[in-house]
Each structure stands twice: as C-alpha cells, then as structure tokens.
Design an enzyme around this catalytic site. Sequence first.
Site, PDB file in Angstrom:
ATOM      1  N   GLU A   1     -71.932 111.349   1.594  1.00 18.74           N
ATOM      2  CA  GLU A   1     -70.484 110.964   2.243  1.00 18.74           C
ATOM      3  C   GLU A   1     -70.707 109.466   1.790  1.00 18.74           C
ATOM      4  OE1 GLU A   1     -68.260 111.498   6.263  1.00 18.74           O
ATOM      5  OE2 GLU A   1     -70.152 110.946   6.296  1.00 18.74           O
TER       6      GLU A   1
ATOM      7  N   GLU B   1     -69.560 115.805  16.367  1.00 21.72           N
ATOM      8  CA  GLU B   1     -68.755 115.736  15.223  1.00 21.72           C
ATOM      9  C   GLU B   1     -69.224 114.794  14.201  1.00 21.72           C
ATOM     10  OE1 GLU B   1     -66.401 114.753  12.705  1.00 21.72           O
ATOM     11  OE2 GLU B   1     -65.003 113.852  14.378  1.00 21.72           O
TER      12      GLU B   1
ATOM     13  N   LYS C   1     -68.964 104.511  25.070  1.00 24.49           N
ATOM     14  CA  LYS C   1     -69.458 103.305  24.225  1.00 24.49           C
ATOM     15  C   LYS C   1     -68.583 103.596  23.095  1.00 24.49           C
ATOM     16  CE  LYS C   1     -72.538 102.653  21.184  1.00 24.49           C
ATOM     17  NZ  LYS C   1     -71.703 101.614  20.376  1.00 24.49           N
TER      18      LYS C   1
ATOM     19  N   CYS D   1     -64.013 111.051   8.363  1.00 23.66           N
ATOM     20  CA  CYS D   1     -65.048 112.162   8.283  1.00 23.66           C
ATOM     21  C   CYS D   1     -64.564 113.531   7.522  1.00 23.66           C
ATOM     22  CB  CYS D   1     -65.560 112.593   9.636  1.00 23.66           C
ATOM     23  SG  CYS D   1     -64.444 113.206  10.835  1.00 23.66           S
TER      24      CYS D   1
END
Length: 492
Positions: free
Chosen positions: A402, A271, A197, A305
């Site tokens: 983040e 991850e 997906k 990331c």
Amino acid sequence: MSETTSGGTAKDAFGGPFLYAPAPESRAVVDLAPSYGLFIDGEFTEAADGQVFKTLSPSTEEVLSEVARAGAEDVDRAVKAARRAFGPWSALPGAERAKYLFRIARIIQERSRELAVLETLDNGKPIKETRDSDLPLVAAHFFYYAGWADKLAHAGFGPDPRPLGVAAQVIPWNFPLLMLAWKIAPALAAGNTVVLKPAETTPLSALFFADICRSAGLPKGVVNILPGYGDAGAALTAHPDVDKVAFTGSTAVGKEIARTVAGTRKKLTLELGGKGANIVFDDAPLDQAVEGIVSGIFFNQGQVCCAGSRLLVQESVAEEVVDALKRRLTTLRLGDPLDKNTDIGAINSAEQLARITALTDAGEAEGAERWSAPCELPSTGHWFAPTVFTQVTQAHRIAREEIFGPVLSVLTFRTPAEAVAKANNTPYGLSAGIWSEKGSRILAVAEKLRAGVVWANSFNKFDPTSPFGGYKESGHGREGGRHGLEAYLDVR
C-alpha cells in the site's frame, strides 16, 4: 468557451491557454486559537505532564496551533469520565439520545464551511473535497444513526440489545472528521460513551467537534477527545476499563492492537489497509471509466484505504485506456488546497511523502515504467505529482504494498478469470471496482472478488446506510449501515 487538445492542454476560443483564475476560500471563517487542550469530562484541560505538540499545515508547513499531548494519566482520566457518564447516558430512552445526535448533525451543517476550511488547513486535501464530500457525509452519519437510536430493538440483534460500555476509538489522518463520525455516531446511538484519539497530524477538527458537543448540550463525559501520539493510543486500547476498541489505520498497528486485545473481554473492529483493484473490461464505457480511475486513486491524493491503486485493464483496450488516462491527468490542477479549482492537494506529512517517494523509486528500480503528470510543485509543503506505472507485474512492490499516495499501478489481463485471480492476489481485501456494460459480468466477477466493498461502474462512493469494511489484512467488522450498530451492541 474552451477546447482540449490531444495533449490535454485547455485552449480558449482564440487559441490561447485557458487559465483558471485563483478562487481561494477564505481562511477568515476559521478562528484558530494559539493552543488547545484535551477534552475530558466536558472540559478542555492541559495534559497531566504538561506536554504539547504543534500541528502543521501540510501545504505551507506553517504552525497552525499548539495542542496538548495526552499521556497514560490523561487516558485514565478520560476513561473514568466516560465510565461515570455511561450509566446515565445508556439509561436515557433512545429517543432522547437521538435528540442529541440530531442537534450535533444540525450544528455540523451550520458550521460546515468553517469545518471544511479547517480540515483542508490541517489535512492538506482540496477544499472542494472537504466541502462537497467530507462534511455532507459527516452530517449524514449523525442524522442516520440518530434515526436508529430508538429502533435498536428492531435492528435484527435481538429484542433488547444493550450497549457495551466505554468505547476506545483511534482514527487516522486521511479523513479526520469523517472517521470520527463513522465511529462516534453509532457508538452514541447504541448508548455507549466514547474516548477518541485523533491522529497527531490532524487533531484540530476533533477538538472543534468537542466544542460542537458542548454546543449541543451533550452530557459531560459522553465524548472525550485525546490528541496525542501512538503511546496515547496504545494506553487507550490497553486500558482495562475499556469495553470496545475501534481502530482505523495501518495494518501493522492493527495487528499490534489485536495482540493487545486478545484474551480480554473487549470487542474489536479493525479497518486497515488496502490495495484495491479497479477492473476495466473491453466493453466498459471508457470515458466514464477513466473518470472513475481518477476518482479511485487521485481523490484525496490517493491517501484512501480503499483507493483503486491497482488498475487491471483488459489487454485489448489497455493502450487506449492508458493514453486517455494520461491526457486526463494533464488537466488536473495541483496546488493550494484552499483554491476551489484545485484537484490535487498536499501530502499529509513529510513522513508520508518519504514513504511514497521510496516506493515509487523502488517501482522504477524494479523495471516498471513511470509517468508523472507535468505540473509545477510548490516550493513549500509536501507535494507529489500524480503518477502512473505501466509494465507492472504482480511481483513489483508497487503492485503489492500500500503506497497511500497518488500513484497508480497498471496491469493487464485477457480473461475474467485472470482478472479475478490478479485482483485477489493480495494480502488485502478492502475494495474493488468493476467497469463493464454487462450487468451479468459485473455480478459474476463481483461474486468472486474477496473484497468487502465492490463498486460497479463507479468508485469511492459512500453512504451512511451502506456497510464498509474488509477481509484478510484489511481488517474485520463493518462500519456504516445497520451493520455498524452491531459493533457497539452486546449481541451475544
């Protein structure tokens, strides 16, 4: 011939401004259809309930295409197709599976210009990044894992490692085609079948990859692509006939997936987010370090990331580094992502832009000093100027959360021990960078950092032979290299 003034403004030999002429990449190399279906069992098909959604260009907000939206019934169809294909695919000799992977890699290389333009249109990142970084790495991952397909018995996981079965893979929007390659290539090499997906804001390159699978003659059902929203991802990861779940994305969603998979037989790799520390010591090559800082946080608009979003600079050189960094940022070019001169492209979505804006506003409200590169933002699309915060403490939200945007927080340290303590003072543990002329210092500090990837005098360097992954809330498991095979093999 040109020179750069202390303010970073480029001048020609006669003292006038040195301007870059527009150098746009042609959109004509991409033939976009008005609509795309789901890719299930080797064919494009409508969603069972007929739902569709539109995918937009982040830089212009124009509608690129209409895409079928997968639901639970479509997920079930795709998993069943993958299950039917698993027996014949896993029974193929490794050398035969490798042939398909090699074909895919070669077709990706042949269509790399088209795919780079497509990725830039759908994602918003500069064409020079998709062209020079993303696409070569995509092809390299398929070439690399093609080489492993007939050598699994020699990978260190026992004499006869077996594939797991059907792999459910959910990927993010920041590197759509590269994240696809990271997941699909090792899965197929190990003998698994896949239901993937893509993110709802960047479905197009995955659908073009489906066409590549057909061109390569990949057997039906081995790869299935389901564009859709979070409900499709949730249905996929929870499906009882899935043997393996691989997810790259936010920590919050990763935790939810971990709860869903807990107590089942499914193998899981995650991850997730990061808040990487980029550590600059006083003996570092500072000009080189500034380039590494820019690459670490402003590559792909900071939507990475493993971005080096926290700059830790030794106190004695902090002012010099920050001044040089600001001068460098004034030379970055923000604008049309399809222009080959562009350094900073568009933010992927209005939602992501709102998050970046909210966190930077919080940084100012909490007392950090904000500086943004002087640049004119386009009137349409989603844009954010490269921004640096100084006077940042570890208590600031911008140093803890983040941001996933072109925003850098600068902190200082006096000793290596303090640098390590500050670098590790985060719930994340994905990446870090160390800048120093002393190899012994780099090794000593790297050993103490709780980060899955540590770069030395560089940042954001990737290779298919090298494992990638994190600790703590940055996830678990590794992708890439020999380690990336283990996630798709039964090695119990």
